[in-house]
Design an enzyme around this catalytic site. Structure first.
Site, short mmCIF file in Angstrom:
data_model
loop_
_atom_site.label_atom_id
_atom_site.label_comp_id
_atom_site.label_asym_id
_atom_site.label_seq_id
_atom_site.Cartn_x
_atom_site.Cartn_y
_atom_site.Cartn_z
N ARG A 103 10.42 123.33 67.46
CA ARG A 103 9.09 122.82 67.82
C ARG A 103 8.38 122.36 66.55
NH1 ARG A 103 5.66 126.78 71.51
NH2 ARG A 103 5.41 127.85 69.53
N THR A 107 2.53 119.31 66.42
CA THR A 107 2.41 118.73 67.76
C THR A 107 2.90 119.67 68.85
OG1 THR A 107 4.64 117.80 67.72
CG2 THR A 107 2.86 116.44 66.78
N ASP A 199 7.92 135.24 66.81
CA ASP A 199 8.86 134.14 66.65
C ASP A 199 10.29 134.67 66.75
OD1 ASP A 199 10.71 132.28 65.32
OD2 ASP A 199 8.89 131.15 64.89
N ASP A 202 12.83 133.83 63.84
CA ASP A 202 12.54 134.55 62.60
C ASP A 202 12.89 136.03 62.73
OD1 ASP A 202 11.68 132.37 61.17
OD2 ASP A 202 9.57 132.62 61.71
#
Ligand code: PRP
Ligand code: URA
Length: 208
Positions: A103, A107, A199, A202
């Site tokens: 991603r 945006t 995340d 991560d």
């Protein structure tokens, strides 16, 4: 909203451990693998069977074995990689394709950077895997690529989904059933799932 929530107690327990910010990458990886194996059991529940004749040590008998399309597992990189080994333990003959997309941080739109699918993918049932379904952009894009290769039978399996992502994926690909271990509350202003687990990439690879 079309969604299959697989809320087996073992899965719920393990998802809670993954959500905990104190869970380290090693345990996070192991839990994701275990949950993927458990979810694969449900996601493959409708696989067609065929009648076969075999001989047990005692006598000949008619019984059943898998008889439909072969399976391909397609993780969305990076975090989807953490779901492949658990699934392969249940369906070891599956082929594995890869779709890379991330991603864009400004945006929030998915950006594709890699796509390698099995040559006979159009003859297979494809199970797309990614732990997180947030806006739904990454999953919708990955499924677009797979459909462009002529695949007709696709399922999407994730760990945690947001209602916004489920609605978006239902709209973009109404023929693709979604399986999730948890349907969370909503997205925050950065399009992270609340409460979510942070995340996934991560945490899986220890990159932050
Ligand atoms: C995460 C996740 C999904 C995507 C979901 O990947 O693994 O692919 O976000 O978000 P969406 O539904 O809004 O598209 P990310 O983009 O962080 O890439 P990474 O796995 O390489 O870290
Ligand atoms: N991607 C993630 O890894 N986590 C989220 O909460 C949303 C997108």
């Amino acid at each position: 909203m079309q969604i299959n929530v697989i809320n087996h107690p073992l899965i719920q327990h393990k998802v809670s451990m993954m959500r905990d910010k104190n869970t380290n990458p090693k345990d996070f990886r192991q839990l994701l693998k275990e949950i993927s194996l458990l979810m694969a059991y449900e996601v493959t529940r409708d696989l067609p069977l065929k009648d076969v004749e075999i001989e047990t040590p005692i006598c000949a008998t008619k019984t059943k074995m898998l008889g439909g399309r072969m399976i391909a597992i397609v993780p969305i990189l990076r975090a989807g990689l953490g779901m492949v080994d658990g699934m392969l333990e249940l369906v070891p003959m599956a082929k594995v394709g890869h779709i890379g997309c991330y991603r864009d941080e400004k945006t929030m739109q998915p950006v594709e950077y890699y796509c390698k699918l099995p040559v006979d993918v159009e003859q297979r049932t494809v199970i797309v895997v990614d732990p997180m379904l947030a806006t739904g952009g990454s999953a919708a894009m990955a499924i677009d690529f797979i459909k462009q290769r002529g695949v007709k039978d696709i399922k999407f399996m994730c760990l945690i989904s947001a209602p916004e992502g489920v609605a978006a994926l239902n709209k973009a690909h109404p023929d693709v059933p979604i399986y999730t271990a948890a349907l969370d509350e909503k997205l925050n202003e950065n399009c992270y799932i609340i409460p979510g687990l942070g995340d996934a990439g991560d945490r899986l690879f220890g990159t932050k």
